[in-house]
Each structure stands twice: as C-alpha cells, then as structure tokens.
Write a protein that holds these residues in place. Structure first.
Motif, PDB file in Angstrom:
ATOM      1  N   ASN A 170       0.825  -1.201   0.000  1.00 50.71           N
ATOM      2  CA  ASN A 170       0.000   0.000   0.000  1.00 50.71           C
ATOM      3  C   ASN A 170       0.864   1.258   0.000  1.00 50.71           C
ATOM      4  O   ASN A 170       0.545   2.255  -0.661  1.00 50.71           O
ATOM      5  CB  ASN A 170      -0.926  -0.004   1.213  1.00 50.71           C
ATOM      6  N   LYS A 171       1.988   1.233   0.733  1.00 52.90           N
ATOM      7  CA  LYS A 171       2.931   2.357   0.699  1.00 52.90           C
ATOM      8  C   LYS A 171       3.499   2.535  -0.708  1.00 52.90           C
ATOM      9  O   LYS A 171       3.671   3.656  -1.187  1.00 52.90           O
ATOM     10  CB  LYS A 171       4.064   2.115   1.691  1.00 52.90           C
ATOM     11  N   ALA A 172       3.816   1.412  -1.355  1.00 51.26           N
ATOM     12  CA  ALA A 172       4.332   1.473  -2.729  1.00 51.26           C
ATOM     13  C   ALA A 172       3.301   2.096  -3.663  1.00 51.26           C
ATOM     14  O   ALA A 172       3.630   2.918  -4.521  1.00 51.26           O
ATOM     15  CB  ALA A 172       4.708   0.073  -3.202  1.00 51.26           C
ATOM     16  N   LEU A 173       2.037   1.704  -3.484  1.00 52.45           N
ATOM     17  CA  LEU A 173       0.958   2.224  -4.322  1.00 52.45           C
ATOM     18  C   LEU A 173       0.768   3.719  -4.106  1.00 52.45           C
ATOM     19  O   LEU A 173       0.636   4.485  -5.071  1.00 52.45           O
ATOM     20  CB  LEU A 173      -0.336   1.470  -4.009  1.00 52.45           C
ATOM     21  N   LEU A 174       0.765   4.159  -2.852  1.00 55.12           N
ATOM     22  CA  LEU A 174       0.574   5.583  -2.558  1.00 55.12           C
ATOM     23  C   LEU A 174       1.735   6.421  -3.089  1.00 55.12           C
ATOM     24  O   LEU A 174       1.533   7.529  -3.587  1.00 55.12           O
ATOM     25  CB  LEU A 174       0.418   5.783  -1.049  1.00 55.12           C
ATOM     26  N   ALA A 175       2.967   5.904  -2.981  1.00 57.63           N
ATOM     27  CA  ALA A 175       4.130   6.630  -3.514  1.00 57.63           C
ATOM     28  C   ALA A 175       4.030   6.765  -5.025  1.00 57.63           C
ATOM     29  O   ALA A 175       4.414   7.785  -5.600  1.00 57.63           O
ATOM     30  CB  ALA A 175       5.417   5.900  -3.123  1.00 57.63           C
ATOM     31  N   PHE A 176       3.499   5.744  -5.683  1.00 55.26           N
ATOM     32  CA  PHE A 176       3.347   5.762  -7.140  1.00 55.26           C
ATOM     33  C   PHE A 176       2.209   6.683  -7.569  1.00 55.26           C
ATOM     34  O   PHE A 176       2.299   7.371  -8.593  1.00 55.26           O
ATOM     35  CB  PHE A 176       3.081   4.338  -7.640  1.00 55.26           C
ATOM     36  N   ALA A 177       1.139   6.725  -6.766  1.00 59.70           N
ATOM     37  CA  ALA A 177      -0.076   7.436  -7.170  1.00 59.70           C
ATOM     38  C   ALA A 177      -0.064   8.914  -6.826  1.00 59.70           C
ATOM     39  O   ALA A 177      -0.961   9.650  -7.245  1.00 59.70           O
ATOM     40  CB  ALA A 177      -1.300   6.772  -6.518  1.00 59.70           C
ATOM     41  N   ASP A 178       0.914   9.370  -6.060  1.00 58.31           N
ATOM     42  CA  ASP A 178       0.983  10.787  -5.682  1.00 58.31           C
ATOM     43  C   ASP A 178       1.175  11.634  -6.937  1.00 58.31           C
ATOM     44  O   ASP A 178       2.230  11.625  -7.563  1.00 58.31           O
ATOM     45  CB  ASP A 178       2.150  11.007  -4.714  1.00 58.31           C
ATOM     46  N   ARG A 179       0.125  12.394  -7.309  1.00 58.63           N
ATOM     47  CA  ARG A 179       0.167  13.121  -8.578  1.00 58.63           C
ATOM     48  C   ARG A 179       1.097  14.327  -8.525  1.00 58.63           C
ATOM     49  O   ARG A 179       1.632  14.744  -9.551  1.00 58.63           O
ATOM     50  CB  ARG A 179      -1.255  13.555  -8.966  1.00 58.63           C
ATOM     51  N   GLU A 215       9.489  -0.296  -1.542  1.00 53.94           N
ATOM     52  CA  GLU A 215       8.416  -0.917  -0.770  1.00 53.94           C
ATOM     53  C   GLU A 215       7.879  -2.166  -1.462  1.00 53.94           C
ATOM     54  O   GLU A 215       7.457  -3.125  -0.800  1.00 53.94           O
ATOM     55  CB  GLU A 215       7.285   0.089  -0.538  1.00 53.94           C
ATOM     56  N   SER A 216       7.892  -2.174  -2.792  1.00 54.48           N
ATOM     57  CA  SER A 216       7.406  -3.351  -3.531  1.00 54.48           C
ATOM     58  C   SER A 216       8.285  -4.567  -3.253  1.00 54.48           C
ATOM     59  O   SER A 216       7.787  -5.662  -2.955  1.00 54.48           O
ATOM     60  CB  SER A 216       7.377  -3.052  -5.035  1.00 54.48           C
ATOM     61  N   MET A 244       7.670  -2.621 -11.400  1.00 58.41           N
ATOM     62  CA  MET A 244       8.063  -3.268 -10.156  1.00 58.41           C
ATOM     63  C   MET A 244       6.863  -3.477  -9.231  1.00 58.41           C
ATOM     64  O   MET A 244       6.747  -4.517  -8.568  1.00 58.41           O
ATOM     65  CB  MET A 244       9.136  -2.444  -9.455  1.00 58.41           C
ATOM     66  N   LEU A 245       5.959  -2.498  -9.168  1.00 57.89           N
ATOM     67  CA  LEU A 245       4.773  -2.636  -8.324  1.00 57.89           C
ATOM     68  C   LEU A 245       3.914  -3.804  -8.781  1.00 57.89           C
ATOM     69  O   LEU A 245       3.472  -4.623  -7.972  1.00 57.89           O
ATOM     70  CB  LEU A 245       3.971  -1.338  -8.340  1.00 57.89           C
ATOM     71  N   VAL A 246       3.678  -3.889 -10.077  1.00 58.01           N
ATOM     72  CA  VAL A 246       2.843  -4.960 -10.611  1.00 58.01           C
ATOM     73  C   VAL A 246       3.551  -6.316 -10.482  1.00 58.01           C
ATOM     74  O   VAL A 246       2.945  -7.311 -10.058  1.00 58.01           O
ATOM     75  CB  VAL A 246       2.483  -4.679 -12.088  1.00 58.01           C
ATOM     76  N   THR A 247       4.839  -6.357 -10.831  1.00 57.86           N
ATOM     77  CA  THR A 247       5.585  -7.615 -10.800  1.00 57.86           C
ATOM     78  C   THR A 247       5.701  -8.148  -9.376  1.00 57.86           C
ATOM     79  O   THR A 247       5.496  -9.351  -9.130  1.00 57.86           O
ATOM     80  CB  THR A 247       6.985  -7.419 -11.406  1.00 57.86           C
ATOM     81  N   CYS A 248       6.035  -7.288  -8.435  1.00 53.90           N
ATOM     82  CA  CYS A 248       6.175  -7.729  -7.040  1.00 53.90           C
ATOM     83  C   CYS A 248       4.821  -8.143  -6.466  1.00 53.90           C
ATOM     84  O   CYS A 248       4.743  -9.094  -5.673  1.00 53.90           O
ATOM     85  CB  CYS A 248       6.802  -6.632  -6.195  1.00 53.90           C
TER      86      CYS A 248
END
Length: 304
Positions: A191-200, A211-212, A284-288
């Motif tokens: 979830n931390k990885a997702l939030l870091a990626f989604a921060d516009r 994080e991933s 990396m997010l998707v693969t991990c």
C-alpha cells in the motif's frame, strides 16, 4: 460491462462527421468529459443524505477554504414557524469540475469515492449537532468513475481506492489481490508502494520500488517462518517442499531482487538520485504484487 466503456459509437462518429476520442486524456480533460463527470457527481449528491455537508467537508478538507465563505444561502420555513439556514455549494462544485485544473477534478473524485470518509460524514451529522439523523452516507462508487474514465479515454484508474495513472485491468487485479489478501505486513508495504506511485504532485518512484520488493521480502519471511529470510531462502524452501521452479524463472527472480540492492538510492542511501521513472516503478509494483500472490498461493498448496 459499463455504460460508458461499452457504449457504441454514434452515427456521426461512425461516418466521420464527429471526432472519436483516441488520445489519452491525462493533463487536460475536454468539455464533454468534464460534463459527464459533473453529471455523475450531481446524481450521486442528489441521492446522498445531507449532500450539503459532504460538499462542505470537501471544501474544508481538500481545498482548505474558510467555513464561512458560503456561495449561496437560502432560508427554508417549516409550517410558518421554524426556519433553518441552508448553504448551497453545488454551483461552486460544478465550477470546479467544469473549469478547474485536472488535479482539482481528480482530487474531488478521489475524495468523494472514499468510503472511510463517508462513514465519518455519517457519524458527524448523526450527532445532536446536526439533528441526530444518523443515516449512513455512501461514497461515490469507484466503479462508476472507472467506467466514465474508460469510456472517455481518461488516463487514470482506481487501484484499491487510490487514483493512479492508467494500468491494465489485469495489473489492477494483481495489485488489489496482493494488498487485500496478504498478511498485514505485506499489505502495508504494498500500500505504501501504491501511494508513492499514485501521488500526482510528488510521486516517489524509488520508494515504490523499495516498498514493492520489501513486500516480497516480508512474504518470504512469512513463508519460511524466518524473520531474516532472503528471497533465496524462500525459493529453496519451495523446492525442498516439492514445488519445482524453472531455472530461468529462478534466475530472473534473483536478478530482479539483486537489481534493487545494486541500484543506488533504492534500498540503500546515496548522494545520487535513484534512476527510476514511472514506467519502471509501475513494472516493479505490478511484478512484485504478482510475485507475492504467487508465493502466497504456492504456500497454500504446501500447507494442504
């Protein structure tokens, strides 16, 4: 199936009389897209208890506007005796959606789809301060927004309740499954990885990668029962338990793990910024996430 995603082209579009949306809308939305987003938000507000409170909280929480800066005030009388003050914020919200920056539109949509916040609204106006109504407040469904975005070629989708630059439905399912079905430690890191990626405004792609891969490490520790287990330990345990992993896949997984340790600024401090862009962070997010799902599913087969 979705109304906007699956709707047929109009006669004028089929016959070249009107343009068909083909370019992905990311940094700007056209007028038709903004109108459809507003229509959906308006219908949602009409079916929501105390929509005035919902918009008021949006003004406070997202735009940080003063509570007494009311656009329109009307008075309602009941039986000719009591009267209440009602603040109509809908014109303000319509203006933001139809003429505001794309970032504002996305902030509004993401805020209105947050069910945790909607639960807070319900508790807030369920108090005696708001007449003790206590009805639950439902958030705007993410699925409806995703349907609009898919049909209007908007380059964002919800992933586990967070708006992200577009990823495929298969990738979304992999990430959501890894977050929602994994142990808490793994889910928290993903979830931390997702939030870091989604921060516009300030995406942290290096942290997404960190994080991933950390989530993969945590899954390995859980799988082996060893808090210091490495990826290699987990793979060895799988093979000793009868799970055969092709040698090429085994090497690929080790090399992926090794990359995050070797590249400066990802897993170890560095004076140089990490060389990670959006494409690599998404990969990396998707693969991990997919690898976490694989380890969890395989572990389930071993236990049986």
């Amino acid at each position: 199936m979705g109304f906007y995603k699956d709707r047929k082209m109009r006669f004028s579009q089929r016959n070249g009389m009107a343009a068909v949306r083909e370019k992905l809308q990311v940094d700007e939305f056209d007028e038709g897209t903004r109108n459809i987003i507003w229509n959906e938000v308006l219908m949602y507000l009409k079916w929501t208890c105390r929509s005035d409170l919902v918009i008021k909280r949006l003004r406070l929480d997202v735009f940080e506007l003063p509570i007494d800066s009311s656009p329109t005030v009307t008075r309602h009388r009941s039986g000719g005796f009591a009267h209440t003050l009602y603040v109509d914020y809908s014109e303000w919200l319509q203006d933001r959606i139809q003429r505001g920056d794309v970032s504002e539109v996305l902030d509004i949509v993401e805020y209105l789809t947050d069910q945790d916040r909607a639960d807070e609204w319900g508790r807030e106006y369920g108090s005696s301060m708001y007449g003790g109504l206590g009805e639950p407040v439902c958030a705007l469904p993410c699925e409806k927004v995703d349907d609009i975005f898919a049909g209007m070629c908007v380059g964002y989708r919800f992933v586990n309740g967070v708006l992200c630059r577009i990823v495929s439905e298969e990738e979304i399912r992999a990430i959501e499954s890894a977050i929602n079905e994994s142990p808490d430690a793994v889910a928290e890191q993903l979830n931390k990885a997702l939030l870091a990626f989604a921060d516009r405004e300030h995406p942290n792609y290096a942290n997404t990668v960190k994080e991933s891969i950390s989530a993969v490490e945590s899954q390995c520790c859980i799988l082996t029962g060893n808090p210091k287990a490495s990826l290699g330990d987990a793979l060895k345990k799988l093979e000793s338990s009868g799970v055969k992993i092709h040698s090429a896949l085994n090497r690929a997984l080790h090399q992926l793990y090794g990359y995050t340790s070797d590249d400066p600024g990802i897993r170890h401090g560095s004076t140089d910024p990490a060389n990670v862009d959006a494409a690599l962070a998404q990969f990396m997010l998707v693969t991990c996430s997919a690898f976490v799902n694989y380890l969890r599913m395989v572990a389930g087969r071993i236990e049986k």
